[in-house]
Design an enzyme around this catalytic site. Structure first.
Site, short mmCIF file in Angstrom:
data_model
loop_
_atom_site.label_atom_id
_atom_site.label_comp_id
_atom_site.label_asym_id
_atom_site.label_seq_id
_atom_site.Cartn_x
_atom_site.Cartn_y
_atom_site.Cartn_z
N GLU A 435 -3.02 14.90 18.35
CA GLU A 435 -2.95 14.68 16.89
C GLU A 435 -2.79 13.21 16.54
O GLU A 435 -2.08 12.86 15.59
CB GLU A 435 -1.78 15.48 16.27
CG GLU A 435 -2.10 16.90 15.97
CD GLU A 435 -3.46 17.06 15.33
OE1 GLU A 435 -3.80 16.28 14.44
OE2 GLU A 435 -4.19 17.95 15.77
C1 LIG Z 1 -3.50 19.13 26.03
C2 LIG Z 1 -4.34 18.46 24.99
C3 LIG Z 1 -4.72 19.16 23.87
C4 LIG Z 1 -5.55 18.56 22.91
N1 LIG Z 1 -6.01 19.30 21.84
C5 LIG Z 1 -6.99 18.77 21.06
C6 LIG Z 1 -7.65 19.57 20.08
O1 LIG Z 1 -7.34 20.75 19.90
N2 LIG Z 1 -8.69 19.03 19.39
C7 LIG Z 1 -9.09 17.73 19.58
O2 LIG Z 1 -10.03 17.30 18.93
N3 LIG Z 1 -8.45 16.93 20.48
C8 LIG Z 1 -7.43 17.42 21.22
N4 LIG Z 1 -6.80 16.63 22.15
C9 LIG Z 1 -7.17 15.24 22.25
C10 LIG Z 1 -6.12 14.27 21.76
O3 LIG Z 1 -5.98 14.38 20.36
C11 LIG Z 1 -6.52 12.86 22.21
O4 LIG Z 1 -6.35 12.83 23.61
C12 LIG Z 1 -5.73 11.77 21.52
O5 LIG Z 1 -6.04 11.73 20.16
C13 LIG Z 1 -5.98 10.39 22.13
O6 LIG Z 1 -7.34 10.16 22.34
P1 LIG Z 1 -7.85 9.67 23.78
O7 LIG Z 1 -7.28 10.59 24.79
O8 LIG Z 1 -9.31 9.50 23.76
O9 LIG Z 1 -7.15 8.28 23.99
P2 LIG Z 1 -7.70 6.84 23.48
O10 LIG Z 1 -8.23 6.94 22.12
O11 LIG Z 1 -8.57 6.29 24.53
O12 LIG Z 1 -6.34 6.02 23.43
C14 LIG Z 1 -5.66 5.60 24.62
C15 LIG Z 1 -4.37 4.89 24.22
O13 LIG Z 1 -4.69 3.75 23.46
C16 LIG Z 1 -4.02 3.74 22.22
N5 LIG Z 1 -4.92 3.18 21.20
C17 LIG Z 1 -6.18 3.58 20.91
N6 LIG Z 1 -6.68 2.82 19.91
C18 LIG Z 1 -5.71 1.96 19.55
C19 LIG Z 1 -5.62 0.92 18.58
N7 LIG Z 1 -6.60 0.65 17.74
N8 LIG Z 1 -4.45 0.24 18.51
C20 LIG Z 1 -3.43 0.52 19.32
N9 LIG Z 1 -3.47 1.47 20.27
C21 LIG Z 1 -4.59 2.19 20.38
C22 LIG Z 1 -3.64 5.18 21.94
O14 LIG Z 1 -2.46 5.27 21.18
C23 LIG Z 1 -3.44 5.74 23.35
O15 LIG Z 1 -2.13 5.53 23.77
C24 LIG Z 1 -5.93 17.21 23.08
C25 LIG Z 1 -5.50 16.49 24.19
C26 LIG Z 1 -4.73 17.09 25.16
C27 LIG Z 1 -4.34 16.31 26.38
#
Ligand SMILES: Cc1cc2nc3c(=O)[nH]c(=O)nc-3n(C[C@H](O)[C@H](O)[C@H](O)COP(=O)(O)OP(=O)(O)OC[C@H]3O[C@@H](n4cnc5c(N)ncnc54)[C@H](O)[C@@H]3O)c2cc1C
Length: 590
Positions: A435
Site C-alpha cells: 500500500e
Molecule cells: C505480500 C505482498 C502483497 C502485495 N499485495 C499487493 C496487491 O494486492 N496489489 C498490488 O498492486 N500490489 C501489491 N503488493 C506490492 C506492493 O504494494 C509493492 O511491493 C510496494 O508498493 C513497493 O513497490 P516495489 O516493491 O516495486 O518497490 P519499489 O517501488 O522499487 O521501491 C523500493 C524502495 O524504494 C523506496 N522508494 C521508491 N521510490 C521512492 C522515492 N521516489 N523516494 C524515496 N523512496 C522511494 C520505497 O519506499 C521502497 O522502500 C504486494 C506486495 C507484497 C510483498
C-alpha cells in the site's frame, strides 16, 4: 499456542467515553449506543477467538497451494469464510441499496481490528473485497454497481487491486499493461501484474479484479493510466456466471508471512475488462481503494501488536525467572514472574501504551471518514487526508516494532515457531511495505499533504491541539497537556524548517520526511492519550465503578507522555540537520 480475546472493553471506552459516538450528529451514529456496539463487538470477538484465530497458525503452516491453475487456501479457511458471510460480517458498513447494513465506517473499523488481530492473512480476503466495493461504489456506472456490488457486499464474489508490475511498484507511470478498446465498449487487457493479494482462491464463485492499465494512445506516465473491472468469470446480462475470462495465475509467491493469503502473479492475456470511471483518470479511482486500504493497513499494524501484546503479557505473568531486586514477591515459588522486572515492564508498557493509543487514533480516523462522507464535512475530509499517511506509516512501523517487543518477552521461546510469536512479527512486517512503502507515505505527508490547500489542514490540526490544551490546562490534566504542548511545538518547528530550508533545497525537506511522519504519529498518539486521560478523570470524578480500568488508563497515559512523546525532540534535531549528511557520500562509496 497463542490466544486472542478482543479487547472490547477498551474499544467501548474509546467509542463512548472518548469519541462519544452516539452523541455525534452524524447519520447512523444515533444507533451506536453502548448496548448496540457492545453486542456487535462481543459477537465479532466470538467468531474471531473461536473460528479465525485457531486458523491463524494453520494458515501460516500450510500456506496456499497452486493446483491446476487454481489456488487452494489452507484447511478450514473456506468454512470460516462461509461463517463470516452468514454472519453478515462482510456487509457491515456497505450501502443498503446493495444489500449492506449501512452502519458507520467507525463500526466497520472496530470490527476490522478484531478480525485482523485474530487472523491477518484471512481478513485480507474480505478486506480487499471491501476496497474494491468502495471503488466501484464511488466510480462505477449504475449498471456496474447493479452487476457487481450485491455479490461483493456478501463476498460471494471477492475483489483484488492490481497495480504492481515487475518493473514498477512505487512509480506506476512506468506501467506496461495495455487496454485495447473493443467495438462493444469493453477493453482487452494484456499484461502481467505481480504480488496480487487474494489474486485467486477457492472461497468465492468469482473474483473481481480492479486492474490499472494504459489505453493505447494514452498520455505517457501516470496521467495515461485507467482503471478496469476484470472479472475472473465473465458475468452474463442476467447476472449469471458465463465463460472464464482470459486471465490466469502465473504462480504464488513464497514469502516471509501472511502465508494464508495468496500473493499471485496474474497474467492477463487479452482479458475482457470494463472501464471504471473516466479514461486516463484511473489513479483517481484507484485512490478511493488505496486510501481505504491505507487506513486498513494501519489497522493491521496495531492489530498485530494487540494480539502479540496479549500473549506477551500472559507470558510475563506466568514465566518464573529471577527475583524482584527490591524484595521477593513470591517466596512460595522457585522465582518471581517476569513481570516484576523493570525492563520487562518497560517493554510491556511500550506495547500497551502504543496499542491503546493507536486504537484511539484509528477510531478517530474512522470517525473523520464518517464525518466527511455522511456529513460532507470538508474539515474532516482535509484532516483524514492529512492523517492517512500517518495512520499507515506510523502505526505499521510501531506495530511491527511492538510485535518484536512481544517476541522479546519470551526470550528464546519467542524465536521458536511453536509459541507463535514469530508469526505476529512476520505477518506485521508486510504492512510497512505494501500500500505504498512507508518511506513513500512520509514523502506523501511532507511533499503533498502538508501544503495541501495552502497548508489549511495541518494548521487546522495544530489549532485543534492548541484548543484542547487551552481547555484542559489545569489541575490534574496539566501533567498530560504540558508534554503535548511541547511535542506539538516541536512538530510546528519542523514544519517551519521545511518551509525555510526546503525552499533552498527540496532535499532538506525530503531528508526529514520519515522523522516528520513519526513525529506527527507521536503527537497524534499524545493527543489521543490526553483525551483518554480526560475521559478517565471524568469517569473517576463521576464515581465510575471500574476504578482499576480508569486508574490504569491514567498510569498508561503518564507513561506515554514520559517515555514516548519526548521522541519528538530527537526527530526535530535530526530534521534540522537537513540533507547534508545524507547526501555527502558519492553513490560509489556506499
Ligand atoms: C505480500 C505482498 C502483497 C502485495 N499485495 C499487493 C496487491 O494486492 N496489489 C498490488 O498492486 N500490489 C501489491 N503488493 C506490492 C506492493 O504494494 C509493492 O511491493 C510496494 O508498493 C513497493 O513497490 P516495489 O516493491 O516495486 O518497490 P519499489 O517501488 O522499487 O521501491 C523500493 C524502495 O524504494 C523506496 N522508494 C521508491 N521510490 C521512492 C522515492 N521516489 N523516494 C524515496 N523512496 C522511494 C520505497 O519506499 C521502497 O522502500 C504486494 C506486495 C507484497 C510483498
Amino acid at each position: 499456542m497463542p490466544a486472542f480475546n478482543a479487547n472490547t472493553k477498551d474499544m467501548q471506552f474509546v467509542l463512548h467515553e472518548v469519541l462519544k459516538a452516539s452523541e455525534q450528529n452524524i447519520p447512523g451514529y444515533d444507533e451506536m449506543d453502548a448496548d448496540f456496539t457492545g453486542a456487535v463487538l462481543e459477537e465479532a470477538g466470538k467468531i474471531a477467538s473461536e473460528v479465525l484465530h485457531p486458523l491463524n497458525e494453520v494458515g501460516d503452516r500450510e500456506g496456499c497451494q497452486l493446483e491446476n491453475g487454481v489456488v487452494r487456501t489452507p484447511t478450514g479457511f473456506k468454512d470460516a469464510f462461509d461463517q463470516m458471510r452468514d454472519g453478515g460480517w462482510t456487509a457491515l458498513d456497505c450501502d443498503p441499496a446493495y444489500g449492506g447494513q449501512g452502519l458507520p465506517y467507525l463500526m466497520h473499523t472496530a470490527v476490522g481490528e478484531i478480525m485482523s488481530a485474530s487472523n491477518m492473512a484471512f481478513n485480507m480476503y474480505p478486506g480487499l473485497t471491501h476496497g474494491a466495493y468502495s471503488a466501484i461504489h464511488a466510480h462505477g456506472s449504475d449498471a456496474q454497481k447493479q452487476t457487481f456490488l450485491p455479490k461483493m457486499v456478501t463476498c460471494e464474489w471477492t475483489g483484488t487491486m492490481n497495480l504492481t508490475e515487475p518493473h514498477c511498484g512505487t512509480d506506476l507511470g512506468l506501467m506496461r499493461t495495455r487496454a485495447e478498446p473493443q467495438d462493444d465498449g469493453s477493453y482487452k487487457i494484456t499484461g502481467q501484474k505481480i504480488f496480487i493479494s487474494a489474486g485467486d482462491h477457492d472461497m468465492a464463485d468469482n473474483i473481481i479484479h480492479l486492474v490499472l492499465a494504459k489505453i493505447s494512445g494514452a498520455p505517457e506516465g501516470i496521467k495515461g493510466v485507467s482503471l478496469f473491472i476484470v472479472p475472473k468469470v465473465l458475468v452474463n446480462d442476467d447476472g449469471s456466471l458465463g465463460a472464464r475470462n482470459d486471465l490466469s495465475v502465473g504462480k504464488i509467491e513464497e514469502k516471509m508471512g501472511i502465508h494464508g493469503n495468496s500473493t499471485c502473479v496474474m497474467n492477463y492475456d487479452g482479458a475482457t475488462g470494463y472501464l471504471l470511471g473516466e479514461a486516463h483518470k484511473g489513479m483517481r479511482a484507484m485512490f478511493t481503494m488505496m486510501n481505504e486500504a491505507r487506513i486498513g493497513v494501519g489497522l493491521q499494524g496495531y492489530a498485530q501488536s494487540e494480539v502479540a501484546y496479549q500473549n506477551a503479557r500472559a507470558y510475563a505473568l506466568d514465566r518464573l525467572q529471577g527475583r524482584d531486586v527490591t524484595g521477593t514477591k513470591h517466596p512460595e515459588l522457585a522465582a518471581d514472574p517476569l513481570i516484576v522486572h523493570p525492563d520487562i515492564r518497560r517493554n510491556l508498557m511500550d506495547q500497551k501504551s502504543f496499542v491503546e493509543g493507536a486504537r484511539a487514533f484509528a477510531f478517530w480516523g474512522a470517525n473523520l471518514i464518517d464525518r466527511a462522507h455522511r456529513n460532507s464535512d470538508a474539515e474532516a475530509d482535509g484532516l483524514i487526508s492529512l492523517m492517512t499517511p500517518v495512520i499507515k506509516g506510523f502505526l505499521t512501523d510501531k506495530g511491527y516494532e511492538m510485535t518484536i517487543n512481544a517476541q522479546q518477552v519470551y526470550g528464546g521461546h519467542g524465536y521458536i515457531e511453536e509459541w507463535g510469536m514469530s508469526q505476529f512479527a512476520r505477518d506485521a512486517r508486510i504492512a510497512m511495505i505494501y500500500e505504498g512503502a512507508n518511506g513513500v507515505q512520509a514523502l506523501d505527508l511532507v511533499g503533498r499533504k502538508l501544503a495541501q490547500d495552502g497548508g489549511k489542514h495541518v494548521m487546522g490540526f495544530f489549532e485543534m491541539v492548541k484548543t484542547f490544551c487551552k481547555e484542559n490546562d489545569s489541575g490534574e490534566m496539566a501533567a498530560f497537556v504540558e508534554p503535548l504542548k511541547k511535542a506539538s511545538k516541536d512538530l510546528q518547528a519542523a514544519g517551519m524548517y521545511f518551509m525555510q530550508a526546503g525552499m533552498k533545497n527540496p532535499n532538506n525537506a525530503l531528508a526529514g520526511s520519515y522523522d516528520f511522519m513519526h513525529m506527527m504519529g507521536h503527537v497524534c498518539l499524545g493527543l489521543m492519550w490526553a483525551r483518554m486521560a480526560r475521559a478517565a478523570q471524568d469517569a473517576l470524578a463521576n464515581g465510575a465503578e471500574d476504578r482499576d480500568f480508569y486508574d490504569a488508563k491514567l498510569a498508561t497515559a503518564r507513561y506515554y507522555m514520559a517515555r514516548q512523546l519526548p521522541a519528538t525532540s530527537m526527530h526535530l534535531s535530526r530534521i534540522e540537520t537537513g540533507a547534508d549528511t545524507l547526501m555527502a557520500l558519492d553513490a560509489a562509496h556506499f
